[in-house]
Design a protein around this motif. Structure first.
Motif, PDB file in Angstrom:
ATOM      1  N   SER A 180       0.947  -1.205   0.016  1.00  0.00           N
ATOM      2  CA  SER A 180       0.046   0.038   0.204  1.00  0.00           C
ATOM      3  C   SER A 180       0.965   1.128   0.015  1.00  0.00           C
ATOM      4  CB  SER A 180      -0.722  -0.002   1.250  1.00  0.00           C
ATOM      5  OG  SER A 180      -0.035   0.360   2.493  1.00  0.00           O
ATOM      6  N   PRO A 181       0.258   2.367  -0.119  1.00  0.00           N
ATOM      7  CA  PRO A 181       1.160   3.546  -0.248  1.00  0.00           C
ATOM      8  C   PRO A 181       1.607   3.796   1.472  1.00  0.00           C
ATOM      9  CG  PRO A 181      -1.000   4.088  -1.156  1.00  0.00           C
ATOM     10  CD  PRO A 181      -1.001   2.596  -0.690  1.00  0.00           C
ATOM     11  N   GLY A 182       0.925   3.228   2.363  1.00  0.00           N
ATOM     12  CA  GLY A 182       1.189   3.474   3.628  1.00  0.00           C
ATOM     13  C   GLY A 182       2.008   2.306   4.217  1.00  0.00           C
ATOM     14  N   THR A 183       1.671   1.712   5.431  1.00  0.00           N
ATOM     15  CA  THR A 183       2.365   0.817   6.142  1.00  0.00           C
ATOM     16  C   THR A 183       1.846  -0.638   5.842  1.00  0.00           C
ATOM     17  OG1 THR A 183       1.233   1.210   8.122  1.00  0.00           O
ATOM     18  CG2 THR A 183       3.347   2.034   7.861  1.00  0.00           C
ATOM     19  N   MET A 184       0.616  -0.782   5.243  1.00  0.00           N
ATOM     20  CA  MET A 184       0.183  -2.159   4.861  1.00  0.00           C
ATOM     21  C   MET A 184       0.542  -2.701   3.797  1.00  0.00           C
ATOM     22  SD  MET A 184      -4.034  -2.011   5.959  1.00  0.00           S
ATOM     23  CE  MET A 184      -4.327  -0.254   5.241  1.00  0.00           C
ATOM     24  N   PHE A 185       0.532  -4.120   3.849  1.00  0.00           N
ATOM     25  CA  PHE A 185       0.932  -4.871   2.479  1.00  0.00           C
ATOM     26  C   PHE A 185       0.312  -6.409   2.488  1.00  0.00           C
ATOM     27  CE2 PHE A 185       4.284  -5.903   5.552  1.00  0.00           C
ATOM     28  CZ  PHE A 185       4.382  -7.157   5.351  1.00  0.00           C
ATOM     29  N   VAL A 186      -0.022  -6.752   1.371  1.00  0.00           N
ATOM     30  CA  VAL A 186      -0.597  -8.135   1.155  1.00  0.00           C
ATOM     31  C   VAL A 186       0.819  -8.853   0.571  1.00  0.00           C
ATOM     32  CG1 VAL A 186      -2.103  -9.147  -0.692  1.00  0.00           C
ATOM     33  CG2 VAL A 186      -3.097  -7.146   0.744  1.00  0.00           C
ATOM     34  N   GLN A 187       0.571 -10.278   1.257  1.00  0.00           N
ATOM     35  CA  GLN A 187       1.260 -11.273   0.914  1.00  0.00           C
ATOM     36  C   GLN A 187       0.458 -12.498   0.481  1.00  0.00           C
ATOM     37  OE1 GLN A 187       3.254 -11.825   4.465  1.00  0.00           O
ATOM     38  NE2 GLN A 187       5.281 -11.745   3.474  1.00  0.00           N
ATOM     39  N   ILE A 188       0.800 -13.098  -0.472  1.00  0.00           N
ATOM     40  CA  ILE A 188       0.090 -14.341  -1.090  1.00  0.00           C
ATOM     41  C   ILE A 188       1.162 -15.267  -1.432  1.00  0.00           C
ATOM     42  CG2 ILE A 188      -1.448 -15.331  -2.622  1.00  0.00           C
ATOM     43  CD1 ILE A 188      -2.878 -12.844  -3.057  1.00  0.00           C
ATOM     44  N   LYS A 189       1.084 -16.586  -1.013  1.00  0.00           N
ATOM     45  CA  LYS A 189       1.840 -17.845  -1.190  1.00  0.00           C
ATOM     46  C   LYS A 189       0.940 -18.684  -1.827  1.00  0.00           C
ATOM     47  CE  LYS A 189       5.647 -16.954   1.879  1.00  0.00           C
ATOM     48  NZ  LYS A 189       6.642 -17.486   2.908  1.00  0.00           N
ATOM     49  N   TRP A 190       1.391 -19.438  -2.810  1.00  0.00           N
ATOM     50  CA  TRP A 190       0.606 -20.781  -3.187  1.00  0.00           C
ATOM     51  C   TRP A 190       1.620 -21.883  -3.575  1.00  0.00           C
ATOM     52  CZ3 TRP A 190       0.815 -16.263  -5.900  1.00  0.00           C
ATOM     53  CH2 TRP A 190       1.453 -16.166  -7.152  1.00  0.00           C
ATOM     54  N   SER A 191       1.010 -22.870  -3.296  1.00  0.00           N
ATOM     55  CA  SER A 191       1.853 -24.176  -3.881  1.00  0.00           C
ATOM     56  C   SER A 191       0.575 -25.211  -4.359  1.00  0.00           C
ATOM     57  CB  SER A 191       2.636 -24.615  -2.494  1.00  0.00           C
ATOM     58  OG  SER A 191       1.415 -25.201  -1.578  1.00  0.00           O
ATOM     59  N   SER A 192       1.333 -26.219  -5.289  1.00  0.00           N
ATOM     60  CA  SER A 192       0.572 -27.192  -5.844  1.00  0.00           C
ATOM     61  C   SER A 192       1.172 -28.619  -5.292  1.00  0.00           C
ATOM     62  CB  SER A 192       0.512 -27.005  -7.129  1.00  0.00           C
ATOM     63  OG  SER A 192       0.161 -25.533  -7.666  1.00  0.00           O
ATOM     64  N   PRO A 193       0.803 -28.890  -4.146  1.00  0.00           N
ATOM     65  CA  PRO A 193       1.499 -30.359  -3.720  1.00  0.00           C
ATOM     66  C   PRO A 193       0.963 -31.456  -4.333  1.00  0.00           C
ATOM     67  CG  PRO A 193      -0.253 -29.124  -2.084  1.00  0.00           C
ATOM     68  CD  PRO A 193      -0.021 -28.363  -3.080  1.00  0.00           C
ATOM     69  N   ASN A 194      -0.214 -31.507  -5.101  1.00  0.00           N
ATOM     70  CA  ASN A 194      -0.658 -32.726  -5.833  1.00  0.00           C
ATOM     71  C   ASN A 194      -0.318 -32.605  -7.373  1.00  0.00           C
ATOM     72  OD1 ASN A 194      -1.786 -33.566  -3.713  1.00  0.00           O
ATOM     73  ND2 ASN A 194      -4.077 -32.656  -4.080  1.00  0.00           N
ATOM     74  N   VAL A 195       0.408 -31.540  -7.942  1.00  0.00           N
ATOM     75  CA  VAL A 195       0.903 -31.326  -9.312  1.00  0.00           C
ATOM     76  C   VAL A 195       1.996 -32.513  -9.383  1.00  0.00           C
ATOM     77  CG1 VAL A 195       2.030 -29.912 -10.914  1.00  0.00           C
ATOM     78  CG2 VAL A 195       0.117 -29.181  -9.623  1.00  0.00           C
ATOM     79  N   ARG A 196       1.952 -33.316 -10.458  1.00  0.00           N
ATOM     80  CA  ARG A 196       2.719 -34.318 -10.758  1.00  0.00           C
ATOM     81  C   ARG A 196       4.298 -33.777 -11.131  1.00  0.00           C
ATOM     82  NH1 ARG A 196      -0.777 -38.030 -14.264  1.00  0.00           N
ATOM     83  NH2 ARG A 196      -1.826 -39.088 -12.535  1.00  0.00           N
ATOM     84  N   LYS A 197       5.265 -34.191 -10.759  1.00  0.00           N
ATOM     85  CA  LYS A 197       6.377 -33.680 -11.066  1.00  0.00           C
ATOM     86  C   LYS A 197       7.169 -34.638 -11.871  1.00  0.00           C
ATOM     87  CE  LYS A 197       7.531 -31.654  -6.546  1.00  0.00           C
ATOM     88  NZ  LYS A 197       6.477 -32.443  -5.683  1.00  0.00           N
ATOM     89  N   PRO A 198       8.260 -34.252 -12.817  1.00  0.00           N
ATOM     90  CA  PRO A 198       8.886 -35.140 -13.762  1.00  0.00           C
ATOM     91  C   PRO A 198       9.193 -36.503 -13.223  1.00  0.00           C
ATOM     92  CG  PRO A 198       9.939 -33.071 -13.752  1.00  0.00           C
ATOM     93  CD  PRO A 198       8.976 -33.161 -12.767  1.00  0.00           C
ATOM     94  N   ILE A 199       8.598 -37.667 -14.055  1.00  0.00           N
ATOM     95  CA  ILE A 199       8.923 -38.732 -13.501  1.00  0.00           C
ATOM     96  C   ILE A 199      10.498 -39.237 -13.450  1.00  0.00           C
ATOM     97  CG2 ILE A 199       8.609 -41.344 -14.218  1.00  0.00           C
ATOM     98  CD1 ILE A 199       6.087 -40.269 -15.383  1.00  0.00           C
ATOM     99  N   THR A 200      10.878 -39.732 -12.322  1.00  0.00           N
ATOM    100  CA  THR A 200      12.364 -40.361 -12.086  1.00  0.00           C
ATOM    101  C   THR A 200      12.255 -41.749 -12.054  1.00  0.00           C
ATOM    102  OG1 THR A 200      11.800 -40.568  -9.724  1.00  0.00           O
ATOM    103  CG2 THR A 200      12.599 -38.206 -10.590  1.00  0.00           C
TER     104      THR A 200
END
Ligand SMILES: [Zn+2]
Ligand SMILES: [Zn+2]
Length: 339
Positions: free
Chosen positions: A48-68
């Protein structure tokens, strides 16, 4: 065409923030100050122009990763010992929130501040799409937020408004959560920052960015295909030297004289559009190189430019696509809102 931002109250302009499929509104003059490039595990900070701010984090624990190799061994093992078909694995969001709050508490303890937090009971929201916990904390400042799991995109999102003791977080939090969408809509992801609103097909991923005060550039790719959206400030200064057609020809020489160029109306403004085949040796080399990994090289090129007098900006959109992709430039152009 994408709909315009609807202000919640009359005379209260809002800013739309969009990044990696997450979109929401905040009061005017809030701006993105931190972000990550990744789609599956991302981060966004809006000040914000003042002292507030917004934080967002996201993750996709169920997304398939490359197969090893290890995954193959597990799969072979399962062939002989098939696992019973289970329900969708819902991550333990409460535990995730508790460890997030512990981190915040550590920070407060370092600063010798007392810390208190409250987690509200689980709620089901958005017609059953989200499982959520609201939370508040106070310590080094104060925070109000929510963690949730979205059944549609399988993301876990944690979002909070942070401020000092004097700040009224509740209004900002209710506006943000009331408007927040955590995944692309109807196949299109909104990218919105610094008063620019753009729409890009959701399967294009962000490849590079340049975010400067007088110049913005977002580059996306989908295998061999590419979209580049640019915006320049001080259009009036540029236009004293160049006509818009000259600007197109000098900025985007990739479009050859043999491509079809025509004047057009873009977002209610006079502009130029050109369609053609990829001509420059560099683009050919790129198309051929990409063709090694994709059966469809991006051999078509299209570009448009326009000037938005209302905001004193010049916009340029370029697309490189394969023969099967139709109307990509026009679709992206229609979703790029300039004023
Ligand atoms: Zn979602
Ligand atoms: Zn405009």
């Amino acid at each position: 065409m994408a709909s315009k931002i609807q202000p919640k109250q009359a005379n209260a302009p809002r800013t739309l923030i969009g990044w990696q499929g997450v979109r929401f509104t905040l009061p005017a003059e809030w701006n993105i100050t931190g972000f990550s490039m990744e789609r599956d595990n991302g981060y966004l900070k809006v000040d914000s122009p003042g002292t507030m701010f917004v934080q967002i984090k996201w993750s996709s624990p169920n997304v398939r990763k490359p197969i090893t190799l290890g995954d193959w061994i597990v799969r072979l093992w399962r062939l002989f010992r098939p696992a019973p078909p289970g329900e969708e694995k819902i991550p333990d969001i409460r535990q995730m929130l508790e460890s997030f709050l512990k981190q915040t508490e550590k920070q407060a303890r370092k600063e010798k501040k007392p810390f208190e937090s409250k987690i509200k009971p689980e709620t089901i929201e958005a017609n059953g799409e989200r499982i959520a916990h609201h939370f508040t904390w106070s310590g080094q400042g104060q925070g109000q937020g929510k963690i949730w799991y979205c059944k549609t995109c399988r993301r876990v999102v944690i979002a909070q408004v942070v401020g000092q003791k004097k700040d009224h977080l509740a209004d900002i939090a209710s506006e943000m959560f009331g408007s927040l969408c955590d995944h692309p809509q109807e196949g299109w992801a909104t990218w919105a920052l610094y008063d620019m609103v753009a729409g890009v097909p959701e399967d294009f991923s962000l490849k590079s960015q340049k975010l400067m005060s007088g110049y913005l550039k977002l580059e996306f790719e989908r295998r061999a295909e590419r979209i580049v959206i640019e915006r320049w400030g001080l259009a009036n200064v540029v236009r004293k030297k160049f006509s818009l057609e000259e600007w197109l020809d000098t900025t985007y020489p990739t479009h050859s004289t043999r491509s079809e160029k025509q004047a057009a109306i873009v977002q209610e403004h006079a502009g130029w559009i050109a369609h053609g085949r990829v001509r420059s040796p560099l683009d050919w080399m790129r198309a051929m190189r990409d063709a090694l990994f994709s059966l469809r090289p991006a051999t078509r090129y299209a570009v448009c430019v326009w000037e938005c007098e209302e905001t004193n900006k010049i916009y340029g959109i370029q697309v490189w696509h394969n023969v099967r992709t139709k109307g990509l430039l026009e679709e992206v152009m229609a979703r790029c809102e300039c004023h």
